[in-house]
Design a protein around this motif. Structure first.
Motif, short mmCIF file in Angstrom:
data_model
loop_
_atom_site.label_atom_id
_atom_site.label_comp_id
_atom_site.label_asym_id
_atom_site.label_seq_id
_atom_site.Cartn_x
_atom_site.Cartn_y
_atom_site.Cartn_z
N TYR A 80 29.58 7.73 33.17
CA TYR A 80 29.62 7.22 31.80
C TYR A 80 29.25 8.33 30.81
O TYR A 80 29.79 8.39 29.70
N TRP A 127 31.65 9.62 27.88
CA TRP A 127 31.20 9.64 26.49
C TRP A 127 31.50 11.01 25.86
O TRP A 127 32.00 11.09 24.74
N THR A 146 28.61 0.43 26.97
CA THR A 146 28.32 1.63 27.77
C THR A 146 26.83 1.81 27.96
O THR A 146 26.36 2.08 29.08
#
Length: 286
Positions: A179, A183, A207
């Motif tokens: 993640y 990002w 997220t």
């Protein structure tokens, strides 16, 4: 190394292969309570390495078009035209099948099946799902968490509770790690049409919840080896400290929602796993 061989080497994603080999070796070490069969251990690494490298080559082959759309991947061997797609396809299949059959005749049917399952999930399921649903991260974490299980089965011939715990640790760890990457590179992923969670939900709420949830689960999973007798109290304390620091990095991202915080989370994930593995080796409960 010539440019051509360097391109073939790049197709195998050597850094990912190294991580897979480390976790497979770790599973073998804990499952066998040490490395008492060095030849079998070497066979495990060879077969796992071949299968992993082949899977990565096939991943490059399937994503060659979208790789050409993203800044960080457009110069890879296939989108740049330095390696023919047909060559990569053949190379990938040969490596995967060689690795699986090598494991079958050296490490056993169960370990070979796990390697084949990991390759199948990574190439056939996870790779196309990246362009369809944000749950691809969780699905991709399954093949990423199987190598230590394969190492365990190579040493013991069975999937025991300890192997399940190793799977859970690797499964949880991959979520904040990937993640954070998603990002950082979400603009690139958007150009490539990948349905990563930070892309489909730009505000980052989901997220951050996912990151924090899996960090909490990771903290819980990481202490289980001590309660199962696989590791001692030194590992337990170290796992709690590492987990708390990792959790703090996730909290920082949740509050700031910045690329800088995502980079710090990524660095924390890269440091966390090898330190946790080293702690378990140093303080193994056998």
């Amino acid at each position: 190394m010539t440019d051509t061989w360097r391109d073939y080497w790049e197709l195998t994603k050597p850094r990912i292969a190294f991580l897979v080999l480390v976790t497979a070796a770790f599973g073998f070490f804990l499952g066998g309570q040490g490395i008492h069969a060095p030849l079998l251990f070497c066979c495990l690494l060879v077969g796992t390495g071949l299968t992993t490298c082949g899977s990565s080559v096939l991943n490059h082959y399937l994503e060659r078009d979208v790789d050409g759309l993203m800044k960080r991947t457009r110069n890879r061997p296939l989108p740049a035209g330095r390696v023919k797609p047909s060559t990569a396809l053949s190379m990938g299949f040969v490596l995967v099948l060689s690795g699986v059959f090598f494991l079958l005749f050296t490490a056993g049917l169960l370990t070979a099946f796990l390697a084949l399952l990991s390759a199948f999930l990574y190439v056939v399921v996870y790779t196309p799902m990246k362009r369809q649903n944000w749950l691809n991260t969780s699905l991709g974490a399954v093949p990423g968490a199987l190598p230590p299980v394969g190492g365990w089965t190579a040493a013991t011939g069975a999937i025991d509770p300890g192997a399940v715990v190793l799977f859970l640790i690797l499964f949880a760890w991959q979520h904040p790690h990937f993640y954070a990457i998603a990002w950082i590179f979400r603009d690139d992923y958007r150009r490539g049409g990948f349905k990563m969670l930070p892309v489909v939900e730009p505000d980052g709420n989901s997220t951050c919840w996912q990151v924090m949830g899996y960090l909490v689960l990771l903290l819980i999973f990481s202490v289980l080896p001590s309660f199962m007798g696989l590791t001692g109290p030194f590992y337990l304390v170290g796992a709690l400290v590492l987990g708390a620091l990792f959790l703090a990095s996730g909290l920082a991202l949740s509050f700031s929602r910045s690329v800088a915080s995502a980079r710090r989370l990524l660095k924390a994930s890269v440091l966390y796993l090898p330190l946790l593995l080293m702690l378990s080796v140093v303080d193994a409960g056998f």
